[in-house]
Enzyme design. Structure first.
Site, short mmCIF file in Angstrom:
data_model
loop_
_atom_site.label_atom_id
_atom_site.label_comp_id
_atom_site.label_asym_id
_atom_site.label_seq_id
_atom_site.Cartn_x
_atom_site.Cartn_y
_atom_site.Cartn_z
N GLN A 113 0.83 -1.22 0.00
CA GLN A 113 0.00 0.00 0.00
C GLN A 113 0.86 1.27 0.00
O GLN A 113 0.48 2.28 0.56
CB GLN A 113 -0.94 0.00 1.21
CG GLN A 113 -2.18 -0.87 1.03
CD GLN A 113 -3.09 -0.35 -0.09
OE1 GLN A 113 -3.11 0.82 -0.42
NE2 GLN A 113 -3.85 -1.26 -0.68
N SER A 114 2.02 1.21 -0.63
CA SER A 114 2.93 2.36 -0.64
C SER A 114 2.30 3.60 -1.29
O SER A 114 1.92 3.57 -2.47
CB SER A 114 4.20 1.97 -1.40
OG SER A 114 4.96 3.11 -1.71
N ASN A 115 2.22 4.69 -0.52
CA ASN A 115 1.78 5.97 -1.09
C ASN A 115 2.82 6.47 -2.09
O ASN A 115 2.49 7.08 -3.11
CB ASN A 115 1.62 7.03 0.00
CG ASN A 115 0.63 6.62 1.07
OD1 ASN A 115 -0.50 6.29 0.77
ND2 ASN A 115 1.06 6.63 2.33
N ALA A 171 4.82 4.71 -4.03
CA ALA A 171 4.75 4.01 -5.32
C ALA A 171 3.60 4.58 -6.16
O ALA A 171 3.77 4.85 -7.36
CB ALA A 171 4.56 2.51 -5.10
#
Ligand SMILES: *Cc1c(COP(=O)(O)O)cnc(C)c1O
Length: 314
Positions: free
Chosen positions: A75-77, A79
């Protein structure tokens, strides 16, 4: 000595972001608490990675890259925002993410689908495997590519937050404390270096939301960013302070963080996120209750974004 603006930088966000006082929270905590709205940084759903990407993707373009790789958790913001920025610039985003924690297509994963990003998951906890996979995929694609590290947290990316410290100095008012979440380190390192250069008397506090050795990472990134700026400064322990706000683990919501999210929503109508800003704001609340701001003075909380992850909480 150079200024961050001397570096080649692309315009991806809308700056300066607003700074305003949190009237109700200030009354509740008995301290003057302000907020810097980097959640409104103007790309995707906003967030702190936009400032770093302005420097990193300028470098990528200068090197002739057509494909942009980056990585992070499921859930990387960072990325998601890298994919959004790459689209704006006509580059192809490829996200090599850690498989752990992958859920149904929600939150940032849904946004990445809308962005048409090439998302691949690798079953590893070691970033070395991920960077090796980028080289494999890059070679297979046969186009010039650029690798952005996790969180955009290298010296060049950190310059985005040294520039933010300069922006805060120009915007005013003067702050005694700046408080931010620390996840991969670039935001904190950039702000702490920037404060040393442009905000004398302002202390920067990194609220650690992961368990990496930030007492080693923070000064190292500060020194590397200072070297890029050719700034004649010596980084010491007095230039930053760190506080453990991780709770049960990275990306696992904490009771304190959830309470801080509710406090902000119920009193100011603003949303924090459970992974970064909620835990960081819980750290600010704890500092206020321990009397850290009792001598008066102004406190600035950096809202670093994270809205995408709000819709993927288990
Ligand atoms: C990445 C991120 C952070 C942490 O910033 P780092 O530079 O990685 O330490 C804080 N808040 C949000 C919302 C983020 O996405």
């Amino acid at each position: 000595m150079k200024h961050p603006n001397d570096f080649h930088r692309l315009r991806l966000g809308i700056f300066p972001t607003p700074v305003h006082k949190l009237e109700n929270i200030s009354r509740l905590l008995g301290a003057e608490i302000w907020i810097k709205r980097d959640d409104l940084s103007g790309l995707g759903l906003g967030g702190n990675k936009v400032r770093k990407l302005e420097f990193l993707l300028a470098d990528a373009k200068a090197q002739g890259a057509e494909v942009v790789f980056t990585t992070g958790g499921a859930q990387s913001n960072h990325a998601m925002l890298t994919a959004a920025a790459a689209r704006r610039l006509g580059m192809t985003p490829v996200l090599i993410l850690k498989k752990r924690g992958v859920t149904a297509c929600r939150g940032n994963q849904l946004l990445e689908k809308i962005l048409g990003a090439d998302v691949r998951f690798v079953d590893t906890d070691d970033y070395a495997d991920i960077y090796a996979e980028m080289d494999r995929v890059g070679a297979a694609l046969g186009r010039p590519y650029y690798k952005i590290p996790c969180g955009g947290s290298n010296a060049l990316g950190s310059l985005g937050y040294a520039a933010c410290a300069r922006e805060i100095a120009e915007q005013g008012p003067r702050f005694d404390h700046i408080i931010c979440a620390e996840g991969s380190g670039g935001t904190m390192a950039g702000l702490a270096l920037g404060a040393k250069l442009y905000l004398p008397g302002t202390k920067v506090h990194g609220m650690m939301v992961d368990t990496d050795p930030f007492d080693e990472i923070t000064p190292r990134l500060m020194r590397e960013a200072a070297a890029l700026l050719e700034a004649p400064v010596e980084v010491t322990d007095a230039d930053y302070s760190l506080c453990d706000c991780c709770g049960p683990g990275y990306a696992i919501p904490s009771e304190e963080g959830n309470a801080a999210m509710r406090l902000m929503a119920e009193n100011e109508g603003l949303f924090l996120d459970p992974v970064y800003t909620g835990k960081a704001f819980a750290g600010l609340v704890a500092m206020a209750r321990e009397g850290a701001f009792r001598e008066g003075g102004r406190v600035l909380f950096l809202h670093s974004g994270g809205a995408g992850g709000l819709f993927a909480v288990e």
